[in-house]
Write a protein that holds these residues in place. Structure first.
Motif, PDB file in Angstrom:
ATOM      1  N   GLY A 118       1.791   5.564   3.485  1.00 23.40           N
ATOM      2  CA  GLY A 118       1.844   6.187   1.984  1.00 23.40           C
ATOM      3  C   GLY A 118       1.019   7.185   2.000  1.00 23.40           C
TER       4      GLY A 118
ATOM      5  N   VAL B 126      -9.204   8.099  13.879  1.00 19.91           N
ATOM      6  CA  VAL B 126      -8.415   9.406  13.999  1.00 19.91           C
ATOM      7  C   VAL B 126      -9.086   9.935  15.569  1.00 19.91           C
TER       8      VAL B 126
ATOM      9  N   ASN C  18     -11.820  -1.879   1.331  1.00 19.14           N
ATOM     10  CA  ASN C  18     -12.510  -0.892   2.107  1.00 19.14           C
ATOM     11  C   ASN C  18     -11.665  -0.478   3.280  1.00 19.14           C
ATOM     12  N   VAL C  19     -10.575  -1.348   3.955  1.00 22.67           N
ATOM     13  CA  VAL C  19      -9.745  -0.822   4.890  1.00 22.67           C
ATOM     14  C   VAL C  19      -8.807   0.251   4.111  1.00 22.67           C
ATOM     15  N   LEU C  20      -8.240  -0.207   3.030  1.00 14.41           N
ATOM     16  CA  LEU C  20      -7.288   0.793   2.395  1.00 14.41           C
ATOM     17  C   LEU C  20      -8.056   2.291   2.024  1.00 14.41           C
TER      18      LEU C  20
ATOM     19  N   LYS D 246     -10.475   3.642   3.647  1.00 12.57           N
ATOM     20  CA  LYS D 246     -10.992   4.441   4.753  1.00 12.57           C
ATOM     21  C   LYS D 246     -10.067   4.754   5.317  1.00 12.57           C
ATOM     22  N   THR D 247      -8.673   3.922   5.422  1.00 11.42           N
ATOM     23  CA  THR D 247      -7.412   4.533   5.979  1.00 11.42           C
ATOM     24  C   THR D 247      -6.904   5.707   5.303  1.00 11.42           C
ATOM     25  N   MET D 248      -6.977   5.760   3.858  1.00 12.59           N
ATOM     26  CA  MET D 248      -6.519   7.013   3.337  1.00 12.59           C
ATOM     27  C   MET D 248      -7.303   8.141   3.577  1.00 12.59           C
ATOM     28  N   GLN D 249      -8.531   7.886   3.741  1.00 10.87           N
ATOM     29  CA  GLN D 249      -9.537   8.952   4.085  1.00 10.87           C
ATOM     30  C   GLN D 249      -9.070   9.556   5.665  1.00 10.87           C
ATOM     31  N   GLY D 250      -8.961   8.471   6.487  1.00 10.92           N
ATOM     32  CA  GLY D 250      -8.766   8.734   8.140  1.00 10.92           C
ATOM     33  C   GLY D 250      -7.191   9.770   7.925  1.00 10.92           C
ATOM     34  N   MET D 251      -6.400   8.941   7.152  1.00 13.29           N
ATOM     35  CA  MET D 251      -5.121   9.585   7.464  1.00 13.29           C
ATOM     36  C   MET D 251      -5.110  11.078   6.859  1.00 13.29           C
ATOM     37  N   ALA D 252      -5.829  11.189   5.557  1.00 17.08           N
ATOM     38  CA  ALA D 252      -6.046  12.636   5.458  1.00 17.08           C
ATOM     39  C   ALA D 252      -6.435  13.488   6.222  1.00 17.08           C
ATOM     40  N   LYS D 253      -7.614  13.090   6.925  1.00 16.65           N
ATOM     41  CA  LYS D 253      -8.137  13.643   8.079  1.00 16.65           C
ATOM     42  C   LYS D 253      -7.247  13.975   9.233  1.00 16.65           C
ATOM     43  N   THR D 254      -6.596  12.977   9.674  1.00 19.33           N
ATOM     44  CA  THR D 254      -5.786  13.291  10.719  1.00 19.33           C
ATOM     45  C   THR D 254      -4.782  14.316  10.527  1.00 19.33           C
TER      46      THR D 254
ATOM     47  N   LYS E  92       0.908   0.327   6.154  1.00 18.49           N
ATOM     48  CA  LYS E  92       1.473   1.009   5.041  1.00 18.49           C
ATOM     49  C   LYS E  92       0.784   1.887   4.175  1.00 18.49           C
TER      50      LYS E  92
ATOM     51  N   ALA F 169       0.905  -1.381   0.134  1.00 12.91           N
ATOM     52  CA  ALA F 169      -0.053  -0.007   0.160  1.00 12.91           C
ATOM     53  C   ALA F 169       0.910   1.208   0.009  1.00 12.91           C
ATOM     54  N   ARG F 170       1.968   1.328   0.704  1.00 15.68           N
ATOM     55  CA  ARG F 170       2.697   2.558   0.722  1.00 15.68           C
ATOM     56  C   ARG F 170       3.393   2.918  -0.520  1.00 15.68           C
TER      57      ARG F 170
ATOM     58  N   MET G 161       0.702  12.858   0.953  1.00 13.58           N
ATOM     59  CA  MET G 161       0.247  14.365   1.199  1.00 13.58           C
ATOM     60  C   MET G 161       1.627  15.390   1.004  1.00 13.58           C
TER      61      MET G 161
ATOM     62  N   VAL H 239     -10.461  -5.765   2.289  1.00  9.35           N
ATOM     63  CA  VAL H 239      -8.854  -5.087   2.447  1.00  9.35           C
ATOM     64  C   VAL H 239      -9.158  -4.052   1.621  1.00  9.35           C
TER      65      VAL H 239
ATOM     66  N   ARG I  94     -11.330   4.703   8.861  1.00  7.47           N
ATOM     67  CA  ARG I  94     -11.293   6.190   9.033  1.00  7.47           C
ATOM     68  C   ARG I  94     -11.820   6.914  10.552  1.00  7.47           C
TER      69      ARG I  94
END
Lengths: 350, 350
Positions: B237, B214, A229-231, A233-241, B233, A210-211, B242, A227, B211
């Motif tokens: 990523g 956070v 869905n996790v990818l 939502k993690t992208m969304q979550g990390m952008a928010k964080t 990852k 993923a990285r 970002m 998997v 998501r």
């Protein structure tokens, strides 16, 4: 005409009605399926002259809640807005279906009512996700949480056909999401799919972590729906964080706040890239007609964008062409597997 | 003394030797396992007086490459640096093992040589991952890509014991990573684990979507090693994506560059939060002694941090206390499951 499940979504029907009205003002023909006693007053309040727009309301006495068990609800609630909207598509009265509601239920009506494309084992949710300089098409993003290898193999073909058509790339680079690039990495499912894709005619470039997606080396990313869905939502979550961190850090000093204010255009544009409202929705591939899943938390702007996205797909007849190409590919695979292992096929049919 | 696999990692042995030397200068006793003909000249070049430091070299004629099939390599290469370092821990000559090498091989030597804690089905890799205002402890991050429900149930107990001990929280909030908060969401595996954790004495708060992590509502996140690895990852990523976007956007105008320059401290501190070199490494829980997996792409600074992290764990006897608590919990579960289903247990043993 596009059929809209007006009762689906965390903020339905208000935001759905508002988004639909804005799209109708741009000339897109729509039918809102849902409780007319709620929807019509909302339309009246937003625009007393709404009846002159290409928007109609089809009254339904039921709806499927976000937390209902999908297949049970779809079978039981014959007059649910989503079920009725799907029937409109099935009967040819509507060209496409949009819902921001219970995604499991959207999948269920798409399979049970609208119908799968011949040869497709499981429809998959796909969308373009952003990278450093472009995007990759990822599927499945959540339709199938328990997958067999042949489902993922088909997702690879779906991704190939869709990206080849939309991005006009003759041979899109296809990768499997795994925990390492080595062929032996990943769960049994991924190793089995790897072996199949390696033998295929697709431009399969192997596993990717993923990285490494950021570096724009992949056009289609294949994974199971859990998997994926996790990818997503993690992208969304990390952008928010990260945006929360920037805000919090900026509070520490006036100078930093000034600096960030000067550079605020940078953040506005980055917010646009990670703003899933702008993307509008994800496509359900492998069903007979266009089905778009908008985010459950969609606001009116997101719904409007989902409608514009769906309208474009309908105008281009994108799903018709896609389905035709996909069917010919799936026929080739099934012929190949028949040719390659006649004995095992015969054993199975015995 | 800490045993270090000097030959493991993308940039080994150079960065491992350099990081180890820096840690030894701070008084941490270390042994570098690997090719003495390469390691000693590296040490000489970095510090001709290195022999006065608490650092020794233990020559090994073999090493396990990053892309080797792990269990095969571990069994076959008796004189590999990783295998020899693990034996040093097993024999009590070393207190802990660190490797930035092939993580599958680290898992294999930990299980085969160092040994599992009594009652542990599968060791799991755990680490704290950052949120808006704090962190959550996530496991498994990659040790077990094919999981049975009872593995994840044990990961929940491991997470409970570790976080209770390290963060001094009596009842850490435990969640399962899924594609929705509803109990019916997720693959069969997750639904089975959900049912088990609901019945447990743990503070199980249900499913959580990636998501929502956070918002600091979870202390321990349980998932299988494949999904956990994708989560980790994707976080890495997305942080990278970002920061690349910010750089690229800044290039568009001088004013924006000035703004970002003024606010550069903000980004320095955010980089620190997502800088996995600072965290040092992830812990392998469920084995008899401390085992730390450093990132394959570690630089000297990351290795130094991994050593300092491991040293702290050894000083605190963190793994001894953790293992004792874990064993008593696992005994309780196995007693409970024996009491609850004597017939099924008897059937199995027949």
């Amino acid at each position: 005409m596009i059929a809209i499940d007006a009762m689906g979504g965390d903020n339905a029907p208000q935001v759905v009605v508002e988004g639909a009205l804005n799209a109708a003002k741009q000339g897109i023909a729509l039918t809102l399926f849902g409780d007319a006693l709620v929807i019509k007053p909302l339309l009246d309040a937003l625009d007393p002259l709404w009846s002159s727009l290409p928007i109609t309301v089809d009254h339904c006495s039921q709806f499927i809640a976000m937390d209902e068990e999908p297949s049970f609800a779809v079978v039981r609630k014959k007059d649910a807005s989503l079920v009725r909207a799907a029937h409109a598509v099935r009967q040819g009265r509507a060209n496409a279906l949009i819902s921001a509601g219970n995604s499991g239920a959207v999948l269920a009506v798409s399979t049970l009512i609208i119908g799968r494309v011949s040869g497709v084992l499981r429809p998959a949710v796909g969308s373009f996700l952003p990278t450093q300089a472009g995007s990759f098409f990822c599927l499945d993003l959540g339709a199938n949480v328990d997958c067999r290898p042949e489902f993922l193999e088909q997702f690879a073909y779906m991704g190939h056909c869709y990206v080849a058509q939309v991005k006009k790339i003759s041979s899109p680079r296809i990768a499997l999401l795994s925990n390492g690039h080595e062929p032996y990495k990943g769960p049994t499912l991924i190793k089995q799919v790897y072996a199949q894709l390696e033998k295929s005619q697709l431009n399969f470039i192997g596993n990717i972590e993923a990285r490494d997606l950021v570096y724009d080396t992949v056009d289609v990313l294949v994974c199971d729906g859990f998997v994926g869905n996790v990818l997503l939502k993690t992208m969304q979550g990390m952008a928010k964080t990260m945006s929360l961190w920037i805000k919090k850090e900026a509070e520490q000093s006036l100078l930093q706040r000034i600096g960030l204010f000067i550079a605020s255009n940078v953040f506005r544009r980055i917010k646009q890239k990670t703003d899933y409202a702008r993307i509008g929705g994800a496509l359900l591939l492998g069903v007979n007609n266009p089905v778009v899943l908008a985010h459950g938390s969609s606001d009116a702007y997101a719904i409007e964008n989902a409608i514009k996205f769906t309208h474009q797909i309908v105008q281009e007849k994108r799903i018709n062409s896609f389905n035709n190409t996909l069917v010919s590919y799936l026929n080739k695979i099934s012929c190949r597997s028949l040719l390659m292992s006649p004995s095992s096929e015969m054993q199975q049919s015995v």
